[in-house]
Design a protein around this motif. Structure first.
Motif, short mmCIF file in Angstrom:
data_model
loop_
_atom_site.label_atom_id
_atom_site.label_comp_id
_atom_site.label_asym_id
_atom_site.label_seq_id
_atom_site.Cartn_x
_atom_site.Cartn_y
_atom_site.Cartn_z
N PHE A 116 -3.79 -6.82 9.68
CA PHE A 116 -3.08 -5.67 10.23
C PHE A 116 -4.06 -4.51 10.44
O PHE A 116 -5.20 -4.53 9.94
N GLN A 117 -3.63 -3.50 11.16
CA GLN A 117 -4.51 -2.42 11.59
C GLN A 117 -4.34 -1.17 10.73
O GLN A 117 -3.29 -0.99 10.09
N PRO A 118 -5.32 -0.26 10.73
CA PRO A 118 -5.20 0.98 9.95
C PRO A 118 -3.99 1.82 10.35
O PRO A 118 -3.43 2.54 9.51
N GLU A 119 -3.57 1.74 11.62
CA GLU A 119 -2.44 2.55 12.08
C GLU A 119 -1.09 1.86 11.90
O GLU A 119 -0.04 2.43 12.23
N THR A 120 -1.06 0.65 11.35
CA THR A 120 0.19 -0.09 11.18
C THR A 120 1.09 0.60 10.16
O THR A 120 0.63 0.92 9.06
N PRO A 121 2.37 0.84 10.48
CA PRO A 121 3.29 1.40 9.48
C PRO A 121 3.49 0.41 8.32
O PRO A 121 3.66 -0.79 8.56
N VAL A 122 3.47 0.91 7.10
CA VAL A 122 3.63 0.04 5.94
C VAL A 122 5.00 -0.65 5.96
O VAL A 122 5.15 -1.76 5.48
N LEU A 123 5.98 0.00 6.57
CA LEU A 123 7.31 -0.58 6.66
C LEU A 123 7.30 -1.94 7.34
O LEU A 123 8.16 -2.79 7.08
N GLU A 124 6.31 -2.17 8.22
CA GLU A 124 6.23 -3.43 8.96
C GLU A 124 5.47 -4.52 8.21
O GLU A 124 5.42 -5.67 8.68
N LEU A 125 4.89 -4.20 7.06
CA LEU A 125 4.08 -5.18 6.34
C LEU A 125 4.93 -6.06 5.44
O LEU A 125 5.91 -5.60 4.84
N SER A 126 4.53 -7.32 5.32
CA SER A 126 5.16 -8.22 4.37
C SER A 126 4.70 -7.88 2.96
O SER A 126 3.78 -7.08 2.76
N LEU A 127 5.33 -8.51 1.97
CA LEU A 127 4.95 -8.27 0.58
C LEU A 127 3.49 -8.65 0.36
O LEU A 127 2.73 -7.94 -0.31
N ALA A 128 3.06 -9.78 0.94
CA ALA A 128 1.67 -10.22 0.78
C ALA A 128 0.71 -9.24 1.42
O ALA A 128 -0.35 -8.93 0.87
N GLU A 129 1.08 -8.70 2.57
CA GLU A 129 0.22 -7.74 3.26
C GLU A 129 0.13 -6.43 2.47
O GLU A 129 -0.93 -5.79 2.43
N ARG A 130 1.22 -6.04 1.83
CA ARG A 130 1.20 -4.84 0.99
C ARG A 130 0.26 -5.04 -0.20
O ARG A 130 -0.39 -4.10 -0.66
N GLN A 131 0.22 -6.26 -0.72
CA GLN A 131 -0.69 -6.57 -1.82
C GLN A 131 -2.14 -6.39 -1.37
O GLN A 131 -2.96 -5.82 -2.09
N LEU A 132 -2.45 -6.86 -0.18
CA LEU A 132 -3.80 -6.68 0.36
C LEU A 132 -4.13 -5.21 0.58
O LEU A 132 -5.26 -4.76 0.36
N LEU A 133 -3.13 -4.44 0.99
CA LEU A 133 -3.31 -3.00 1.16
C LEU A 133 -3.66 -2.35 -0.18
O LEU A 133 -4.54 -1.48 -0.25
N GLU A 134 -2.98 -2.77 -1.25
CA GLU A 134 -3.27 -2.22 -2.58
C GLU A 134 -4.72 -2.48 -2.98
O GLU A 134 -5.39 -1.62 -3.55
N ILE A 135 -5.20 -3.67 -2.67
CA ILE A 135 -6.58 -4.02 -3.03
C ILE A 135 -7.56 -3.17 -2.22
O ILE A 135 -8.55 -2.65 -2.74
N ALA A 136 -7.29 -3.03 -0.92
CA ALA A 136 -8.15 -2.20 -0.07
C ALA A 136 -8.15 -0.75 -0.56
O ALA A 136 -9.20 -0.08 -0.56
N LYS A 137 -7.01 -0.27 -0.99
CA LYS A 137 -6.90 1.10 -1.51
C LYS A 137 -7.77 1.28 -2.75
O LYS A 137 -8.47 2.29 -2.90
N ALA A 138 -7.77 0.29 -3.65
CA ALA A 138 -8.59 0.37 -4.86
C ALA A 138 -10.07 0.36 -4.52
O ALA A 138 -10.88 1.06 -5.15
N LEU A 139 -10.44 -0.40 -3.49
CA LEU A 139 -11.85 -0.48 -3.10
C LEU A 139 -12.32 0.77 -2.37
O LEU A 139 -13.53 0.97 -2.22
N SER A 140 -11.37 1.62 -1.94
CA SER A 140 -11.74 2.79 -1.14
C SER A 140 -12.36 3.90 -1.98
O SER A 140 -12.99 4.81 -1.44
#
Length: 504
Positions: A141-165
């Motif tokens: 998914f893209q940086p501009e993608t609304p989180v509302l459109e993400l699946s549970l698995a994609e939200r998990q990946l977002l959490e990991i990316a957030k920690a790495l930021s």
């Protein structure tokens, strides 16, 4: 357990940490350390003290006694700010993302990039910075993608990316693969290897012991708030970790049916759902068996379950329940017919998390606890207490809020809600996500008991070990359609994956 010597140069040490609540000892004299570039796996059953220990490390709660040592500096306690300043980043199991924001805003929340004299948000700069983080964790998914459109698995990946930021020195991952597929999990293992190579320490908390075997340099075990021991790299094995966690051996997950598989309880023929309108599904769930449903994230497993349960519409095809035509236009139709869904995300859709155990258990069936038009609290409490005992829900009082329970006990409350009624078929969607091996074993036994009692059992799982180890028969979905089915004698990871990805 002794502290490491100075020569080992630990990045972080927790020395003799205890946490006592009124009447409860959550942690007692826990000491452990982690070195730069080391993956330390933290294991233990739900309620063993893992979350309490991590909250102390994150500055969320204070220890009753003990010392925290970071780079040689000693602290009686940490604040959240001190923890973050020390480079401690968390990837939480219960996802801390905001649906009303996009991916970039979630990653940089509280650390926004600004420009110009007015200090306006520099959205373009943040999106440029977010993109490599997302690609690093394998997100599509893209940086501009609304989180509302993400699946549970994609939200998990977002959490990991957030920690790495952030400029992390210690990354704490709490059940990071609980919603990830095998390929996504493999990507995470590569991320962890990269972190190690950069000298970043990882504290890895997981009930998926195969992953621990793959990535951990050391294993540290907790049991009932006490140190259970630790395992060096060469000592790590599935059996050794289970022994460390629960102090006993567990038998194989699989318990064969004692009765002959009976009549079809649920049958889908030519079914098309609104989520996958071009895909056709044919499957059946039979009495006396556990049907496992496998497939990659996006294969349409949860969407199929939600359509059968009446959350989303079925566009075409026929559904029969015990041989009679059935179509749920709402969840209430399904509930009235005895068809129940244990959802993937128990906190968002399985529980009213702020409400009590007793209120949650009676919520779907208030009519039976109502007398003269008034809901009877005594009947609600009695029903909840019955399920608390039957399911071994670890809570002293059924008036306790569901939010205060461990993940395994929250899942038991969800099950108690349905088992207090009259199930004909129960769909379990990721039933053991984030649950320890002891609680998993209890839930597997419960599923088998339901099947033996003639209740239809359909289990959706992304955990390959689980779907192979528990099911009597497996159906694999790909692109919303059934790509094949496997009898028990034909089970293997390779066979399931071939059907899931369409390999010839």
């Amino acid at each position: 357990m002794s502290l490491p010597t100075a020569a080992t140069e630990p990045l972080l040490v927790l020395d003799n940490i205890s946490k006592v609540y009124p009447g409860v000892v959550a942690l007692s004299g826990v000491t452990f350390h982690v070195r730069p570039g080391e993956v330390l796996a933290l294991i233990g059953e739900n309620g063993a003290g893992k979350s309490t220990l991590m909250k102390i490390l994150g500055g969320v709660i204070e220890p009753s006694s003990g010392t925290i040592i970071i780079d040689g500096a000693r602290y009686d306690k940490l604040s959240v700010t001190q923890s973050q300043a020390a480079g401690i980043a968390f990837v939480h199991q219960e996802l801390n993302v905001f649906d009303n924001l996009d991916v970039t805003a979630n990653i940089f929340l509280g650390r926004e990039m600004r420009h110009g004299p007015l200090g306006l948000l520099d959205v373009k700069a943040m999106r440029r910075a977010a993109l490599p983080l997302l690609r690093r964790v394998g997100a599509t998914f893209q940086p501009e993608t609304p989180v509302l459109e993400l699946s549970l698995a994609e939200r998990q990946l977002l959490e990991i990316a957030k920690a790495l930021s952030i400029d992390a020195r210690v990354v704490i991952m709490d059940e990071p693969t609980s919603s990830l597929t095998l390929s996504e999990t493999n990507t995470l293992m590569k991320v962890i290897a990269d972190l190690k190579a950069d000298g970043i320490a990882v504290i890895y908390i997981s009930h998926r012991l195969g992953e621990v075997e793959e990535c951990a340099d050391r294993v540290f075990g907790l049991r009932d708030g006490h140190v259970a021991g630790e395992l060096s790299r060469e000592q790590i094995s599935h059996d050794a970790m289970i022994q460390l966690m629960i102090g006993r051996d567990l038998k194989s997950y699989y318990s064969p049916p004692s009765r002959v598989v009976g009549a079809t309880i649920l049958a889908l023929q030519g079914v098309k759902t609104s989520a996958n309108p071009r895909a056709v599904v044919d499957l059946e769930v039979r009495s006396g068996e556990i049907l496992g449903v496998a497939g990659l994230v996006g294969a349409g497993r949860t969407e199929l379950a939600e359509a059968v349960f009446g959350i989303t519409p079925i566009l075409e095809g026929t559904v029969t329940l015990d041989g009679e035509p059935f179509l749920a236009t709402s969840p209430r139709d399904a509930i009235n017919a005895g068809l129940y869904l244990v959802p993937e995300d128990r906190k968002r859709t399985g529980l009213v998390i702020e409400s009590s155990i007793c209120d949650n258990i009676s919520l779907a069936d208030l009519a039976t606890v109502t007398r003269s038009g008034l809901v009877s609290q005594s009947l609600i409490n009695a029903r909840a207490e019955d399920q608390r005992v039957k399911l071994n829900i670890k809570a002293g009082d059924v008036t306790r809020a569901a939010a205060e329970l461990s993940g395994g006990n929250q899942q038991k409350v969800v099950l108690g809600k349905w088992l207090s009624m009259k199930p004909r078929l129960i769909i379990f969607d990721e039933p053991t996500r984030g649950i320890d091996v002891g609680a998993k074993s209890e839930i597997y036994k419960l599923m088998r008991a339901l099947a033996e009692a003639g209740v239809g059992v359909m289990m959706i799982s992304s955990d390959m070990e689980e779907v192979i180890g528990v099911s009597d028969r497996i159906v694999v979905l790909r692109g919303g359609a059934v790509s094949g089915s496997l009898a028990r004698k034909d089970f293997s990871e390779n066979q399931v994956l071939r059907l899931a990805v369409g390999a010839e």
